[in-house]
Design a protein around this motif. Structure first.
Motif, PDB file in Angstrom:
ATOM      1  N   THR A  61     -48.542 -11.077 -31.462  1.00  0.00           N
ATOM      2  CA  THR A  61     -49.459 -12.001 -32.131  1.00  0.00           C
ATOM      3  C   THR A  61     -50.037 -11.377 -33.393  1.00  0.00           C
ATOM      4  OG1 THR A  61     -50.056 -13.058 -30.024  1.00  0.00           O
ATOM      5  CG2 THR A  61     -51.586 -13.350 -31.871  1.00  0.00           C
ATOM      6  N   GLY A  98     -49.686 -19.240 -27.291  1.00  0.00           N
ATOM      7  CA  GLY A  98     -48.234 -19.355 -27.407  1.00  0.00           C
ATOM      8  C   GLY A  98     -47.469 -18.594 -26.346  1.00  0.00           C
ATOM      9  N   ALA A 101     -44.880 -20.712 -24.443  1.00  0.00           N
ATOM     10  CA  ALA A 101     -43.597 -20.909 -25.127  1.00  0.00           C
ATOM     11  C   ALA A 101     -42.718 -19.678 -24.986  1.00  0.00           C
ATOM     12  CB  ALA A 101     -43.831 -21.224 -26.604  1.00  0.00           C
ATOM     13  N   MET A 102     -43.339 -18.497 -25.058  1.00  0.00           N
ATOM     14  CA  MET A 102     -42.587 -17.262 -24.874  1.00  0.00           C
ATOM     15  C   MET A 102     -41.976 -17.197 -23.476  1.00  0.00           C
ATOM     16  SD  MET A 102     -41.438 -14.389 -25.899  1.00  0.00           S
ATOM     17  CE  MET A 102     -42.293 -13.939 -27.407  1.00  0.00           C
ATOM     18  N   ASP A 154     -39.204 -19.764 -29.985  1.00  0.00           N
ATOM     19  CA  ASP A 154     -39.838 -18.730 -30.807  1.00  0.00           C
ATOM     20  C   ASP A 154     -40.601 -19.373 -31.953  1.00  0.00           C
ATOM     21  OD1 ASP A 154     -40.306 -15.954 -31.463  1.00  0.00           O
ATOM     22  OD2 ASP A 154     -38.922 -16.208 -33.138  1.00  0.00           O
ATOM     23  N   LYS A 157     -43.717 -20.787 -30.444  1.00  0.00           N
ATOM     24  CA  LYS A 157     -44.607 -19.667 -30.116  1.00  0.00           C
ATOM     25  C   LYS A 157     -45.360 -19.178 -31.348  1.00  0.00           C
ATOM     26  CE  LYS A 157     -43.148 -15.676 -30.405  1.00  0.00           C
ATOM     27  NZ  LYS A 157     -43.176 -14.561 -31.400  1.00  0.00           N
ATOM     28  N   GLN A 161     -49.347 -19.232 -32.256  1.00  0.00           N
ATOM     29  CA  GLN A 161     -50.046 -17.983 -32.531  1.00  0.00           C
ATOM     30  C   GLN A 161     -50.907 -18.083 -33.788  1.00  0.00           C
ATOM     31  OE1 GLN A 161     -46.574 -15.394 -32.567  1.00  0.00           O
ATOM     32  NE2 GLN A 161     -47.317 -14.286 -30.771  1.00  0.00           N
ATOM     33  N   VAL A 171     -47.912 -26.194 -25.897  1.00  0.00           N
ATOM     34  CA  VAL A 171     -46.477 -26.091 -26.158  1.00  0.00           C
ATOM     35  C   VAL A 171     -45.855 -27.456 -26.391  1.00  0.00           C
ATOM     36  CG1 VAL A 171     -44.255 -25.387 -25.202  1.00  0.00           C
ATOM     37  CG2 VAL A 171     -46.273 -23.939 -24.854  1.00  0.00           C
TER      38      VAL A 171
END
Length: 331
Positions: A61, A98, A101-102, A154, A157, A161, A171
């Protein structure tokens, strides 16, 4: 007479094959985990990738904020300033925006990543476990396949962030809004840059990892089994740090493409790598191309150590299961 003399000579008990020295084990590093099924490589890779990225997410991040240009809240190149700005703006939870999402992207992507790598390595090595070129080529094949899986999440994400709760609610809100406002292509706007970055990254990473692992085991082969976790972690850290340092400029370009238009960041008319490069240099000089290199190395060194040690531990687990099953069948 000559033949008879030769026969007599070889029958002499004094002429015996010289045994190899106890500290010479040329295959000790490569035969331990062989014989796994494709799905076992996938599960091991999925677990390793998820553990790696979840553990190192706050560092990622900070890196993302440092690489983003424009009127985003954080413009400083310093790690300490970037971290303080995130904590002041959003609190500790801002370091984990995020992460959902990761989680959705890392597991499947690393399952593809490691399984493709293992299959390709077996194919290209030609039975030579020390073939660094085969390791590098296999890494490139692995990243091309895994990036196709990981790039959309990604992008989500990184936007999460950079944004705050008013930018995207989560998400799925981010996915729906990007899809409706920018189209499907936005999810893959950075795919070309990602592959161009990760191809040399993985080539350097895998070649360095295999070579370092082999070198560490050769230093102390008699303790190789006891120190296997340390060997994998050390080799992974060295490989991750070197590969990260080499590919930082392309990572900056990737971040710019994935975060364009978010929180006031620049929006580009095309996804041309050259255009983004020129924009970064014009706006921030050449130092802009190495924004975030410190947190990037701080991320990839321990992340690779965690990933490789977890991956090899999972492979060992599956190997023991397979050996037990084979023993039961034979019995």
């Amino acid at each position: 007479m000559a033949a008879e003399a030769t026969t007599t000579k070889f029958q002499n008990p004094d002429f015996r094959p010289v045994p190899q020295t106890p500290d010479f084990h040329p295959e000790i590093a490569v035969t331990t985990h062989d014989g796994l099924h494709f799905w076992q490589f996938m599960i091991a890779g999925s677990i390793a990738g998820s553990v790696e990225h979840m553990a190192m997410f706050p560092v990622d991040t900070v890196k993302t904020h440092m690489q983003a240009l424009g009127s985003c809240p954080i413009k400083s190149v310093g790690v300490r300033h970037a971290l303080k700005s995130i904590l002041k703006t959003e609190g500790p939870s801002g370091l984990y925006r995020g992460i959902g999402a990761m989680g959705l992207g890392a597991g499947p992507a690393h399952a593809v990543y490691f399984s493709i790598y293992e299959v390709s390595k077996k194919f290209f090595s030609g039975g030579n476990p020390n073939n660094s070129a085969a390791h590098a080529i296999s890494g490139v094949f692995a990243t091309v396949a895994s990036d196709a899986v990981f790039t959309p999440m990604d992008m989500v994400k990184q936007r999460l962030q950079l944004g705050n709760n008013s930018t995207y609610k989560g998400v799925w809100d981010c996915v729906k809004r990007v899809l409706s406002e920018e189209g499907l292509g936005a999810f893959y706007a950075s795919y070309r840059t990602t592959v161009l970055m990760n191809a040399p990254f993985t080539a350097v990473h895998f070649a360095t990892y295999e070579a370092t692992k082999r070198g560490l085991i050769e230093i102390s082969p008699e303790n190789a089994s006891d120190e296997r976790l340390i060997v994998h972690a050390t080799a992974g850290a060295a490989a991750g740090a070197l590969a990260a340092a080499v590919t930082t400029p392309l990572d900056v370009v990737k971040t710019q493409l994935q975060c364009q238009g978010v929180c006031g960041c620049d929006r580009f008319q095309s996804s041309s790598i050259g255009d983004v490069f020129r924009t970064i240099v014009k706006k921030d000089g050449y130092r802009g191309l190495i924004r975030g290199w410190i947190p990037r190395m701080l991320f990839h060194a321990p992340a690779a150590a965690i990933c490789w040690s977890t991956y090899e531990a999972c492979k060992t687990f599956f190997q023991e299961i397979n050996d037990s099953s084979n023993s039961s069948i034979m019995a």
